[in-house]
Write an enzyme that holds these catalytic residues in place. Structure first.
Site, PDB file in Angstrom:
ATOM      1  N   TYR A  57      23.874  16.987 -29.730  1.00 42.62           N
ATOM      2  CA  TYR A  57      23.894  15.927 -28.699  1.00 42.62           C
ATOM      3  C   TYR A  57      24.316  14.584 -29.297  1.00 42.62           C
ATOM      4  O   TYR A  57      24.946  13.771 -28.626  1.00 42.62           O
ATOM      5  CB  TYR A  57      22.531  15.863 -27.988  1.00 42.62           C
ATOM      6  CG  TYR A  57      22.287  17.118 -27.171  1.00 42.62           C
ATOM      7  CD1 TYR A  57      21.442  18.129 -27.642  1.00 42.62           C
ATOM      8  CD2 TYR A  57      22.969  17.335 -25.991  1.00 42.62           C
ATOM      9  CE1 TYR A  57      21.265  19.303 -26.926  1.00 42.62           C
ATOM     10  CE2 TYR A  57      22.791  18.515 -25.254  1.00 42.62           C
ATOM     11  CZ  TYR A  57      21.947  19.493 -25.741  1.00 42.62           C
ATOM     12  OH  TYR A  57      21.792  20.670 -25.038  1.00 42.62           O
ATOM     13  N   ASN A  93      25.172  17.372 -14.157  1.00 39.48           N
ATOM     14  CA  ASN A  93      25.811  16.767 -15.328  1.00 39.48           C
ATOM     15  C   ASN A  93      24.876  15.796 -16.040  1.00 39.48           C
ATOM     16  O   ASN A  93      24.061  15.126 -15.396  1.00 39.48           O
ATOM     17  CB  ASN A  93      27.092  16.029 -14.902  1.00 39.48           C
ATOM     18  CG  ASN A  93      28.101  16.967 -14.252  1.00 39.48           C
ATOM     19  OD1 ASN A  93      28.028  18.193 -14.449  1.00 39.48           O
ATOM     20  ND2 ASN A  93      28.990  16.424 -13.456  1.00 39.48           N
ATOM     21  N   HIS A 110      19.410  18.138 -14.575  1.00 39.78           N
ATOM     22  CA  HIS A 110      19.434  18.721 -15.928  1.00 39.78           C
ATOM     23  C   HIS A 110      19.252  17.658 -16.999  1.00 39.78           C
ATOM     24  O   HIS A 110      19.439  17.933 -18.184  1.00 39.78           O
ATOM     25  CB  HIS A 110      20.754  19.481 -16.157  1.00 39.78           C
ATOM     26  CG  HIS A 110      20.874  20.732 -15.350  1.00 39.78           C
ATOM     27  ND1 HIS A 110      22.036  21.446 -15.250  1.00 39.78           N
ATOM     28  CD2 HIS A 110      19.965  21.399 -14.591  1.00 39.78           C
ATOM     29  CE1 HIS A 110      21.837  22.503 -14.475  1.00 39.78           C
ATOM     30  NE2 HIS A 110      20.597  22.484 -14.045  1.00 39.78           N
ATOM     31  N   GLY A 177      32.823  21.161  -8.142  1.00 34.28           N
ATOM     32  CA  GLY A 177      33.022  21.341  -9.582  1.00 34.28           C
ATOM     33  C   GLY A 177      31.915  22.072 -10.291  1.00 34.28           C
ATOM     34  O   GLY A 177      31.584  21.761 -11.437  1.00 34.28           O
ATOM     35  N   ALA A 221      38.956  18.084  -8.036  1.00 35.25           N
ATOM     36  CA  ALA A 221      37.979  17.190  -7.395  1.00 35.25           C
ATOM     37  C   ALA A 221      38.547  15.792  -7.183  1.00 35.25           C
ATOM     38  O   ALA A 221      38.313  15.156  -6.145  1.00 35.25           O
ATOM     39  CB  ALA A 221      36.724  17.119  -8.260  1.00 35.25           C
TER      40      ALA A 221
HETATM   41  N1  APR Z   1      38.126  19.923 -10.027  1.00 36.09           N
HETATM   42  C1  APR Z   1      37.264  20.792  -9.415  1.00 36.09           C
HETATM   43  N2  APR Z   1      36.645  21.803 -10.066  1.00 36.09           N
HETATM   44  C2  APR Z   1      36.915  21.937 -11.381  1.00 36.09           C
HETATM   45  C3  APR Z   1      37.811  21.087 -12.083  1.00 36.09           C
HETATM   46  C4  APR Z   1      38.420  20.041 -11.340  1.00 36.09           C
HETATM   47  N3  APR Z   1      39.276  19.182 -11.921  1.00 36.09           N
HETATM   48  N4  APR Z   1      37.871  21.503 -13.381  1.00 36.09           N
HETATM   49  C5  APR Z   1      37.042  22.568 -13.475  1.00 36.09           C
HETATM   50  N5  APR Z   1      36.480  22.833 -12.285  1.00 36.09           N
HETATM   51  C6  APR Z   1      35.497  23.869 -11.939  1.00 36.09           C
HETATM   52  C7  APR Z   1      35.682  25.199 -12.638  1.00 36.09           C
HETATM   53  O1  APR Z   1      36.536  26.050 -11.878  1.00 36.09           O
HETATM   54  C8  APR Z   1      34.241  25.729 -12.673  1.00 36.09           C
HETATM   55  O2  APR Z   1      33.965  26.473 -11.497  1.00 36.09           O
HETATM   56  O3  APR Z   1      34.246  23.374 -12.399  1.00 36.09           O
HETATM   57  C9  APR Z   1      33.377  24.471 -12.680  1.00 36.09           C
HETATM   58  C10 APR Z   1      32.683  24.210 -14.001  1.00 36.09           C
HETATM   59  O4  APR Z   1      31.804  25.293 -14.219  1.00 36.09           O
HETATM   60  P1  APR Z   1      30.860  25.309 -15.510  1.00 36.09           P
HETATM   61  O5  APR Z   1      31.677  25.038 -16.723  1.00 36.09           O
HETATM   62  O6  APR Z   1      30.063  26.576 -15.435  1.00 36.09           O
HETATM   63  O7  APR Z   1      29.906  24.043 -15.323  1.00 36.09           O
HETATM   64  P2  APR Z   1      28.672  23.903 -14.330  1.00 36.09           P
HETATM   65  O8  APR Z   1      28.855  24.740 -13.110  1.00 36.09           O
HETATM   66  O9  APR Z   1      28.441  22.464 -14.146  1.00 36.09           O
HETATM   67  O10 APR Z   1      27.470  24.517 -15.205  1.00 36.09           O
HETATM   68  C11 APR Z   1      26.185  24.431 -14.650  1.00 36.09           C
HETATM   69  O11 APR Z   1      25.267  25.318 -16.688  1.00 36.09           O
HETATM   70  O12 APR Z   1      25.095  25.478 -18.966  1.00 36.09           O
HETATM   71  C12 APR Z   1      24.561  24.885 -17.853  1.00 36.09           C
HETATM   72  O13 APR Z   1      23.399  22.855 -17.916  1.00 36.09           O
HETATM   73  C13 APR Z   1      24.684  23.386 -17.908  1.00 36.09           C
HETATM   74  O14 APR Z   1      24.783  21.884 -16.015  1.00 36.09           O
HETATM   75  C14 APR Z   1      25.391  23.024 -16.606  1.00 36.09           C
HETATM   76  C15 APR Z   1      25.188  24.262 -15.754  1.00 36.09           C
END
Ligand code: APR
Length: 237
Positions: A57, A93, A110, A177, A221
């Site tokens: 971190y 996030n 989170h 996202g 997004a």
């Molecule tokens: N615009 C819209 N969506 C997007 C973009 C963009 N520019 N870029 C990526 N994405 C989408 C991807 O298609 C994916 O579905 O964002 C999503 C990101 O997914 P993850 O990487 O799994 O992230 P997230 O869903 O936030 O993860 C949830 O998992 O590990 C834990 O604590 C961590 O908060 C996190 C949680």
């Protein structure tokens, strides 16, 4: 989105910060492809090697400190400033881009990268600097009890009482996202639906829980959310 909504809830995931240059978790170049979740995002991993987790971190903090909001974050501010009803943000996030863009009513379920917590006295501190496992808590003086205020897998999410109330009262739920694979956040859409909300998902691709949404907007997004906000504000004027 055919009507005026009285309680809009936006759930954001790493994808809303992607156009600000921040890595997501599960893409081919995602954070979890370079680090084992077990080592840096679980209580066991932290107890096993706290300094390794602090270093993970510590390395992340400067990049998130420098990152700037993108049009998706600013679109939420525009909605909150011009829409006459409640607009709340539940974010997975740990970056502070929602706040940097001027978003209000932001709930970091989170945790946040710029916070540390003493698990001896429970005090939460703000910091963008490095933290080490033998640092002393400025509040209780205990040494070795400081932890990033990031919710590890297996820990309780933050603000869940508030989140539950928001979901049960919302009439429009917008997920932007997030891959929809990590619960409980991935199940928020179901609570909103059971409460009668219209549900919409903004993503670049089909997600794991996409069948639960009434509407899908495929795209970035930074483009799709401003467009949706324009439609919502158009209903008001
Ligand atoms: N615009 C819209 N969506 C997007 C973009 C963009 N520019 N870029 C990526 N994405 C989408 C991807 O298609 C994916 O579905 O964002 C999503 C990101 O997914 P993850 O990487 O799994 O992230 P997230 O869903 O936030 O993860 C949830 O998992 O590990 C834990 O604590 C961590 O908060 C996190 C949680």
């Amino acid at each position: 989105m055919t009507r005026i909504y009285k309680n809009i809830v936006i759930l954001s995931g790493a994808g809303i910060s992607a156009e600000s240059g921040l890595a997501t978790f599960r893409s081919e170049n995602g954070l979890w492809n370079h680090h084992r979740v077990e080592d840096v995002a679980t209580v066991e991993g932290f107890m096993r090697n706290p300094e390794y987790v602090h270093e993970f971190y510590n390395e992340m903090r400067p990049e998130l400190f420098e990152a700037q909001p993108n049009p998706a974050h600013f679109a939420i501010t525009e909605l909150q400033q011009n829409y006459p009803y409640e607009v709340s943000v539940i974010t997975q996030n740990v970056d502070t881009l929602h706040e940097k863009a001027g978003n209000k009513n932001v709930y970091h379920i989170h945790g946040q990268i710029n916070q540390i917590v003493c698990f001896h006295c429970g005090k939460v501190f703000e910091t963008w600097g490095d933290v080490h496992s033998d640092d002393k808590c400025e509040n209780c003086g205990a040494r070795g009890f400081l932890k990033p205020n990031i919710v590890f897998f297996g820990e309780n999410l933050l603000y869940m009482d508030k989140v539950d109330r928001l979901l049960k009262n919302c009439d429009l739920f917008i997920s932007v996202g997030t891959s929809g694979v990590v619960y409980p956040a991935a199940g928020f859409v179901q609570i909103a639906k059971f409460s009668g909300a219209e549900t919409c998902e903004i993503n670049m691709e089909k997600t794991s829980n996409n069948s639960l949404f009434d509407r899908h907007i495929y795209g970035k997004a930074g483009t799709a959310l401003p467009e949706l906000v324009k439609q919502l504000l158009g209903k008001i004027s």
